[in-house]
Design a protein around this motif. Sequence first.
Motif, PDB file in Angstrom:
ATOM      1  N   TYR A   3      -1.922  -4.478  -8.121  1.00  0.00           N
ATOM      2  CA  TYR A   3      -3.042  -3.922  -7.372  1.00  0.00           C
ATOM      3  C   TYR A   3      -3.365  -2.541  -7.914  1.00  0.00           C
ATOM      4  O   TYR A   3      -2.481  -1.710  -8.106  1.00  0.00           O
ATOM      5  CB  TYR A   3      -2.671  -3.837  -5.888  1.00  0.00           C
TER       6      TYR A   3
ATOM      7  N   CYS B  71      -4.882   0.776  -7.000  1.00  0.00           N
ATOM      8  CA  CYS B  71      -5.223   1.494  -5.765  1.00  0.00           C
ATOM      9  C   CYS B  71      -6.577   2.193  -5.864  1.00  0.00           C
ATOM     10  O   CYS B  71      -7.297   2.322  -4.864  1.00  0.00           O
ATOM     11  CB  CYS B  71      -4.138   2.524  -5.448  1.00  0.00           C
ATOM     12  N   LYS B  72      -6.935   2.674  -7.060  1.00  0.00           N
ATOM     13  CA  LYS B  72      -8.218   3.367  -7.217  1.00  0.00           C
ATOM     14  C   LYS B  72      -9.385   2.389  -7.128  1.00  0.00           C
ATOM     15  O   LYS B  72     -10.369   2.625  -6.432  1.00  0.00           O
ATOM     16  CB  LYS B  72      -8.253   4.105  -8.563  1.00  0.00           C
TER      17      LYS B  72
ATOM     18  N   LYS C  17      -9.160  -0.660  -5.996  1.00  0.00           N
ATOM     19  CA  LYS C  17      -8.940  -1.533  -4.845  1.00  0.00           C
ATOM     20  C   LYS C  17      -9.168  -2.999  -5.213  1.00  0.00           C
ATOM     21  O   LYS C  17      -9.890  -3.737  -4.527  1.00  0.00           O
ATOM     22  CB  LYS C  17      -9.820  -1.119  -3.659  1.00  0.00           C
ATOM     23  N   THR C  18      -8.542  -3.375  -6.305  1.00  0.00           N
ATOM     24  CA  THR C  18      -8.660  -4.747  -6.783  1.00  0.00           C
ATOM     25  C   THR C  18      -7.381  -5.140  -7.514  1.00  0.00           C
ATOM     26  O   THR C  18      -6.601  -4.265  -7.944  1.00  0.00           O
ATOM     27  CB  THR C  18      -9.868  -4.891  -7.730  1.00  0.00           C
TER      28      THR C  18
ATOM     29  N   LEU D 109       0.817  -1.212   0.000  1.00  0.00           N
ATOM     30  CA  LEU D 109       0.000   0.000   0.000  1.00  0.00           C
ATOM     31  C   LEU D 109       0.853   1.265   0.000  1.00  0.00           C
ATOM     32  O   LEU D 109       0.347   2.366  -0.246  1.00  0.00           O
ATOM     33  CB  LEU D 109      -0.940   0.000   1.206  1.00  0.00           C
TER      34      LEU D 109
ATOM     35  N   CYS E  29       0.259   3.461  -2.972  1.00  0.00           N
ATOM     36  CA  CYS E  29      -1.042   4.082  -3.199  1.00  0.00           C
ATOM     37  C   CYS E  29      -1.027   5.531  -2.738  1.00  0.00           C
ATOM     38  O   CYS E  29      -0.434   5.872  -1.715  1.00  0.00           O
ATOM     39  CB  CYS E  29      -2.140   3.310  -2.453  1.00  0.00           C
TER      40      CYS E  29
END
Length: 536
Positions: A502, A504-505, A507-508, A253, A256
């Motif tokens: 991944y 980030c926008k 979330k997948t 993360l 992100c």
Amino acid sequence: MVRLERIVVQNALCALRGNTQNSLNNNGVLATPPSFIVAVVEAFSQQIVTLPTEDVGHLAVTVQKDKLLGGLLPSGFDERSCLSRHESVLYHKELRQKPSSYLISRLRSYEALHKQCGPHTVLYNRSVELIKSGQYRGSADCNYLVWISYSGLGNRILTLASAFLYALLTNRVLLADPGVNMRDLFCEPFPEVSWLLPPDFPIFNHFSTFNQKSPHCYGYMVKHDIIGNSTASVLPPFVYLHLAHDYDDQDKLFFCDQDQSLLQKIPWLVMRTDNYFVPFLFLIPSFEQELSNLFPEKETIFHFLSRYLFHPTNSVWGLVMRYYQAYLAQADEKLGIQIRVFDTSVGPFKYVLDQISACMMKENLLPQIKQGEPIVNPSGKQKTIAVLITSLSHGYFEEFRSMYWEHPTVTGDIIGVYQPSKEAHQQTEKLMHDRKALAEMYLLSLTDKLVTSAWSTFGYVAHGLGGLKPWILYKPENRTAHNPPCARAASLEPCFHAPPYYDCKKKTGTDTSKIVPHVRHCEDVSWGLKLFDQKW
């Protein structure tokens, strides 16, 4: 009018012809003439040449710009303390592109920040007290990124460049853990104030214990809702970022935007990584415009940062120069072959040798040999080619040396084969081993053409320093030579071996090579990410 004595003219000729060993005047300044004087030098090399004063002034300005790589490097260093900083320009090819004026401006601003906030300054001492207190309230005078020395030398160089770029983007001061031998390998890159973390740094002795289960690890804090519950007025004074190859979804993360906004509030970030994560910084929206301003040509990032940051110490530079002058300087053409075999058995391996030979012939990098024919002196000038091989095994060198010693080439070219060291196995952070490894990276970067091994960070550093697009030897599978044996790299940039998958926008999970056109999969690591300027 000013008289240029014969020695100056001869030195200029030496520089023009590549004989740089004698091209320095008594003050250690390169006597390389600008283009307008070349014809005069050639015509009057045995005489005293008289030029207008303003021409000589222009000569000095041209030399100064050259030594500083078009403004990439700062001025004000004692040149004798780090000969490579300004001598490397005599041996490397010119930078592939000129650094942008914005990059140069930001580097000078960073150097001013480093001087203000670096080790043992008033602001540094004040910032260290935040860690000792265990709590942080309000805004800090300076923010820092601490890079932990980790993994092999190639990885350390790539990750330190990545960390510096992240520090530049986030207005942090980069401090490098010196590890076992950092100060013996590299000169200081910034004027006046060191980039090495002082040994009395409060948590210095805890670095070896930091991992994904550490309470200060960002991924751990996110997983256990620790950092998300922190208020704006009470935050931890430091956070550990675990960005090594085994990082988990919470650690990732870091890449992100929302998490970057939170991390921006933490005065001390401590990072461990063995990844060149620069490509993924382009997938963070808040960094994208700044990165484009800094590097209009995206594939020059490591090329510029490596030439800016990594100047070998005089002991390492001596290894480079002595070998170069003894074996490579007089060759008409220089070919580097970097061999890295990911096989636990002891080599050399015939399948590796067969693949290298196939690459040489397929790409016309070396001439074929005449087997069983008498040696006949060819008519015309013979070209000499110096082949520089770097490998932990000595066997590949011996095979190529024997082949070109025992047989003439079909072209009549003379092939010399050389290998500086034969260390047998990697010896991470052993001083002399790392000195030789760094020297060999630089020697490879001074070649005209370069062949590197897939997955090898050693090779990434060499071709990045030299601004060379290498031929990449594909990784053999099941001890079988790959077909095709090699391919020309489409980009100068190193590969990010372990990127997140991944979005980030959304979330997948997603294929992160499909988000922007300039971040795509690497030629040598199918799941890795790499920066490109043009489409293939």
